[in-house]
Every structure is written in structure tokens, then in C-alpha cells.
Design an enzyme around this catalytic site. Structure first.
Site, PDB file in Angstrom:
ATOM      1  N   HIS A  68       0.829  -1.133   0.082  1.00 38.40           N
ATOM      2  CA  HIS A  68      -0.091  -0.347   0.131  1.00 38.40           C
ATOM      3  C   HIS A  68       0.775   1.454  -0.096  1.00 38.40           C
ATOM      4  CE1 HIS A  68      -3.066   2.807   1.385  1.00 38.40           C
ATOM      5  NE2 HIS A  68      -4.821   1.842   1.164  1.00 38.40           N
ATOM      6  N   GLY A 112       0.437  -5.533   1.633  1.00 38.98           N
ATOM      7  CA  GLY A 112      -1.341  -5.337   1.273  1.00 38.98           C
ATOM      8  C   GLY A 112      -0.900  -6.079  -0.102  1.00 38.98           C
ATOM      9  N   TYR A 142      -4.913  -3.737  11.030  1.00 38.68           N
ATOM     10  CA  TYR A 142      -5.824  -5.311   9.370  1.00 38.68           C
ATOM     11  C   TYR A 142      -7.037  -5.603   9.529  1.00 38.68           C
ATOM     12  CZ  TYR A 142      -3.826  -6.582   5.131  1.00 38.68           C
ATOM     13  OH  TYR A 142      -4.039  -6.727   3.573  1.00 38.68           O
TER      14      TYR A 142
HETATM   15  C1  LCV Z   1       5.217   4.468  -0.600  1.00 36.92           C
HETATM   16  C2  LCV Z   1       7.289   4.233  -0.499  1.00 36.92           C
HETATM   17  C3  LCV Z   1       7.074   2.794   0.049  1.00 36.92           C
HETATM   18  C4  LCV Z   1       5.391   2.350   0.139  1.00 36.92           C
HETATM   19  N1  LCV Z   1       4.361   3.537   0.387  1.00 36.92           N
HETATM   20  O1  LCV Z   1      13.535   1.857  -1.268  1.00 36.92           O
HETATM   21  O2  LCV Z   1       0.262  -3.881   5.337  1.00 36.92           O
HETATM   22  S1  LCV Z   1       0.071  -2.781   5.345  1.00 36.92           S
HETATM   23  O3  LCV Z   1      -1.274  -2.376   6.493  1.00 36.92           O
HETATM   24  O4  LCV Z   1       1.490  -2.739   6.734  1.00 36.92           O
HETATM   25  C5  LCV Z   1      -0.437  -1.718   4.316  1.00 36.92           C
HETATM   26  C6  LCV Z   1      -1.443  -0.390   5.474  1.00 36.92           C
HETATM   27  C7  LCV Z   1       0.801  -2.047   3.658  1.00 36.92           C
HETATM   28  O5  LCV Z   1       0.822  -2.113   2.577  1.00 36.92           O
HETATM   29  O6  LCV Z   1       1.344  -0.760   4.169  1.00 36.92           O
HETATM   30  C8  LCV Z   1       3.247  -0.842   2.998  1.00 36.92           C
HETATM   31  C9  LCV Z   1       3.355  -1.546   3.364  1.00 36.92           C
HETATM   32  N2  LCV Z   1       5.184  -2.117   2.799  1.00 36.92           N
HETATM   33  C10 LCV Z   1       6.171  -2.222   3.241  1.00 36.92           C
HETATM   34  O7  LCV Z   1       6.363  -1.919   4.708  1.00 36.92           O
HETATM   35  C11 LCV Z   1       7.574  -1.758   2.293  1.00 36.92           C
HETATM   36  C12 LCV Z   1       8.391  -0.499   3.033  1.00 36.92           C
HETATM   37  N3  LCV Z   1       8.981  -0.240   1.728  1.00 36.92           N
HETATM   38  C13 LCV Z   1      10.476  -0.747   1.840  1.00 36.92           C
HETATM   39  O8  LCV Z   1      10.776  -0.814   2.794  1.00 36.92           O
HETATM   40  C14 LCV Z   1      11.741  -0.061   1.548  1.00 36.92           C
HETATM   41  O9  LCV Z   1      11.027   0.529   0.527  1.00 36.92           O
HETATM   42  C15 LCV Z   1      11.974  -1.728   0.523  1.00 36.92           C
HETATM   43  C16 LCV Z   1      12.592  -2.769   1.420  1.00 36.92           C
HETATM   44  C17 LCV Z   1      11.027  -1.923  -0.386  1.00 36.92           C
HETATM   45  C18 LCV Z   1      12.826  -1.347  -0.937  1.00 36.92           C
HETATM   46  O10 LCV Z   1      14.377  -0.531  -0.006  1.00 36.92           O
HETATM   47  P1  LCV Z   1      15.253   0.377  -0.686  1.00 36.92           P
HETATM   48  O11 LCV Z   1      16.471   0.670   0.270  1.00 36.92           O
HETATM   49  O12 LCV Z   1      15.212  -0.481  -2.106  1.00 36.92           O
HETATM   50  P2  LCV Z   1      13.830   2.595  -0.358  1.00 36.92           P
HETATM   51  O13 LCV Z   1      13.097   2.439   0.844  1.00 36.92           O
HETATM   52  O14 LCV Z   1      14.822   3.753  -0.362  1.00 36.92           O
HETATM   53  O15 LCV Z   1      12.003   3.301  -1.136  1.00 36.92           O
HETATM   54  C19 LCV Z   1      12.715   3.511  -2.954  1.00 36.92           C
HETATM   55  C20 LCV Z   1      11.377   4.892  -2.476  1.00 36.92           C
HETATM   56  O16 LCV Z   1       9.958   4.310  -2.263  1.00 36.92           O
HETATM   57  C21 LCV Z   1       9.695   4.878  -1.603  1.00 36.92           C
HETATM   58  C22 LCV Z   1      10.467   5.445  -0.665  1.00 36.92           C
HETATM   59  O17 LCV Z   1      10.101   6.122   0.762  1.00 36.92           O
HETATM   60  C23 LCV Z   1      11.480   6.033  -1.293  1.00 36.92           C
HETATM   61  O18 LCV Z   1      11.056   7.145  -1.237  1.00 36.92           O
HETATM   62  P3  LCV Z   1      12.210   8.232  -1.751  1.00 36.92           P
HETATM   63  O19 LCV Z   1      12.461   7.743  -2.521  1.00 36.92           O
HETATM   64  O20 LCV Z   1      11.390   9.467  -1.653  1.00 36.92           O
HETATM   65  O21 LCV Z   1      12.647   8.388  -0.353  1.00 36.92           O
HETATM   66  N4  LCV Z   1       8.717   3.863  -0.858  1.00 36.92           N
HETATM   67  C24 LCV Z   1       8.981   2.779  -0.384  1.00 36.92           C
HETATM   68  N5  LCV Z   1       8.312   1.924  -0.399  1.00 36.92           N
HETATM   69  N6  LCV Z   1       5.099   1.089   0.489  1.00 36.92           N
HETATM   70  N7  LCV Z   1       6.692   5.421  -0.851  1.00 36.92           N
END
Ligand code: LCV
Length: 263
Positions: A68, A112, A142
């Protein structure tokens, strides 16, 4: 079928539809816009009588979908996962699509998007794939339909472990938990998945449609009393109106670890 979408690519060949996530700059985060396009593409495939739909990311993706879009999680006391939300509508569109939907997974799957994977009828993953359901990490309450997806697919103990830890499980564990049906090397995963889809597409579409609908009805056949439902909703409301919920989302945006206080 000309692709008319911004955040996905939709293709139809030999009665097999394919939806390719196409928002790499946001790591295929499930934004409302992308989810609405997925719903629209499924409607198109239904009109074209596609007998199987494959949902995938681009080849060699490191992140299948980051889940999400956290920036779209409301902070104003509105239920972040209400039935009217695009994520819930997309999950319902997959469940009610009148033919099998197969998730072909390359890379990591978050939140999600993990629910989307197990809402698909089948899932094929590469050895590098991983899955995490993250509400506890982010402080999100959730919802019952989502938790039921996990209970049905993984069983109670595996579902509880994934929800309570919020940490990714690898491909072997995902196979053991029932999240994926097969692990196939990246070089062969497309051939494997499309061969599987082709086999299904040659069977009786009417029989498959009614069998899939019976699976949906029977796995959702968990009657709960109105009191029980209202009890769940009041508990969830306390969470998404809590300081901890705001802390979870703000800590992600501020790129720091959350400091949950339990209130
Ligand atoms: C917005 C993002 C996201 C993102 N949204 O790259 O299931 S529930 O209830 O939790 C539900 C509500 C849900 O689905 O929540 C979301 C769950 N998702 C996560 O927890 C994954 C969050 N992201 C990460 O842990 C990392 O981004 C991963 C491991 C996916 C990739 O890591 P990596 O180091 O390769 P970055 O973290 O630097 O991310 C690149 C850009 O994408 C944005 C993040 O904020 C960053 O933005 P900026 O370049 O502006 O800093 N991003 C990543 N995931 N779910 N934005």
C-alpha cells in the site's frame, strides 16, 4: 489490446490476460491510481473472456510491490482499510474474477501486496522472492477480510507468525506456508507460469468459473454475529485513531524507527 494505462501494462494473448506492474519509481507501491487500473484491466479481460489472468512485475524486479502506498494512509481518523478503499476493491475484483488469477512473483512483496498475492488463486515465485505482511510494523489495524485471507491460505499458526513479526519470509518458507504453489528459477518462471495458464485455459471455463466461486463462498463462510463485527470495528477504530498509528506512518516518512508507546 492497446495499453491505455499509466501504472500497469495490460496484455491479452491466447485467452491469457497479463497485468504487469509498471510504477518502478515507487517500487510498484499499490497507489489508488494503480489499483483502479488493475480493477479496470480485470473488467476488460472479463469482457474479452480471458480464461486466466497473470499478475506480475517487470522481469528481474528486486521489489514485486512495496505494498500500500504509505503516503496514502489517512491520518484523520478514517479507516485506512475500509471496504470502499481501492485496495479492498482490487482484492474483491481478483476474488470475483470468473477465472483463475495467478501471481507471478519476482522480488520482495510487502504488506497489502502480500494480501494481493494470496488473494490470487495461485502464486509462482522465484527463489529470490520474499513476503512480509507489515501492519504490526506500521501500526495499522488490519481488517477481518484480510486476516481471513491469511488464515485460509496459510493456516492459523503461520498467519499469526507473519502478522506478529512483520518480517519477510523467504521463498522456501513461503512455499511451506502455502503462499506460493511452486518455486521456479527466474530464467524459467515465465515459461512455467504461462504453461500452467495455458493448461488451465484449455479446460472448461464454465466449470472452472463455478468451482472458483464455490472456493470463494466456502472459504468466506465464517458467519459472525453483528455484535462480533461491531466489536472488531471498535477495536480497529481505537488503533487507527491512536498516537501509535500516526507514529508508525510518520516514522516511515521521516525514515526513522518508530517508538511505539501503546497508546
Ligand atoms: C510509499 C514507498 C513505499 C510504500 N509507500 O528503497 O499491510 S499493511 O497494513 O502494512 C499496509 C498498510 C501496507 O501495505 O503498508 C505498506 C507496507 N510496505 C512496506 O512496509 C514496505 C516499505 N518499503 C520498504 O521497506 C523499502 O522501501 C523496500 C524494502 C521495499 C525497498 O527498499 P529500498 O532501500 O530499495 P527505499 O526504501 O529507498 O524506497 C525508495 C522510495 O520508495 C518509497 C520510499 O519512501 C523511497 O522514497 P524516496 O525515494 O522519496 O525516499 N517507498 C517504498 N515503499 N509502501 N512509498
Amino acid at each position: 489490446m492497446a495499453n491505455k494505462y499509466d501504472f500497469i501494462i495490460a496484455e491479452l494473448r491466447d485467452k491469457i490476460g497479463t497485468i504487469i506492474f509498471n510504477n518502478p519509481s515507487k517500487l510498484n507501491a499499490l497507489t489508488s491510481a494503480m489499483l483502479l487500473e488493475i480493477i479496470e484491466a480485470l473488467l476488460e479481460f472479463k469482457e474479452e473472456k480471458a480464461r486466466v489472468v497473470i499478475i506480475r512485475s517487470a522481469k528481474w524486479s528486486k521489489v514485486w510491490s512495496s505494498g500500500h502506498d504509505i503516503n496514502e494512509l489517512p491520518l484523520d481518523g478514517i479507516d485506512p482499510l475500509g471496504q470502499e478503499k481501492p485496495l479492498e476493491k482490487a482484492l474483491s475484483a481478483i476474488q470475483t474474477y470468473p477465472a483463475p488469477v495467478i501471481a507471478m512473483i519476482e522480488g520482495s512483496v510487502w504488506g497489502g501486496a502480500c494480501d494481493l498475492t494470496i488473494t490470487c488463486d495461485l502464486a509462482i515465485g522465484t527463489p529470490e522472492c520474499s513476503f512480509a505482511i507489515t501492519p504490526a510494523k506500521i501500526g495499522v489495524p488490519y481488517n477481518a477480510s484480510g486476516i481471513l485471507h491469511f488464515i485460509n491460505r496459510l493456516g492459523l499458526s503461520h498467519a499469526k507468525e507473519m502478522f506478529f513479526t512483520g518480517t519477510p519470509v523467504d521463498a522456501e518458507t513461503a512455499l511451506h506456508f502455502g503462499i506460493i504453489n511452486h518455486i521456479v528459477d527466474s530464467t524459467d518462471v515465465e515459461t512455467f507460469t504461462y504453461d500452467l495458464a495455458s493448461k488451465i485455459s484449455k479446460n472448461s471455463p464454465l466449470s472452472i468459473e463455478v468451482i472458483k466461486e464455490q472456493f470463494r463462498i466456502l472459504t468466506n463462510a465464517h458467519p459472525i454475529t453483528p455484535n462480533a463485527f461491531e466489536h472488531i470495528e471498535s477495536l480497529r477504530r481505537k488503533v487507527y485513531c491512536s498516537e501509535d498509528y500516526k507514529e508508525g506512518i510518520n516514522s516511515f516518512k521521516e525514515k526513522r524507527k518508530p517508538d511505539y508507546k501503546g497508546k
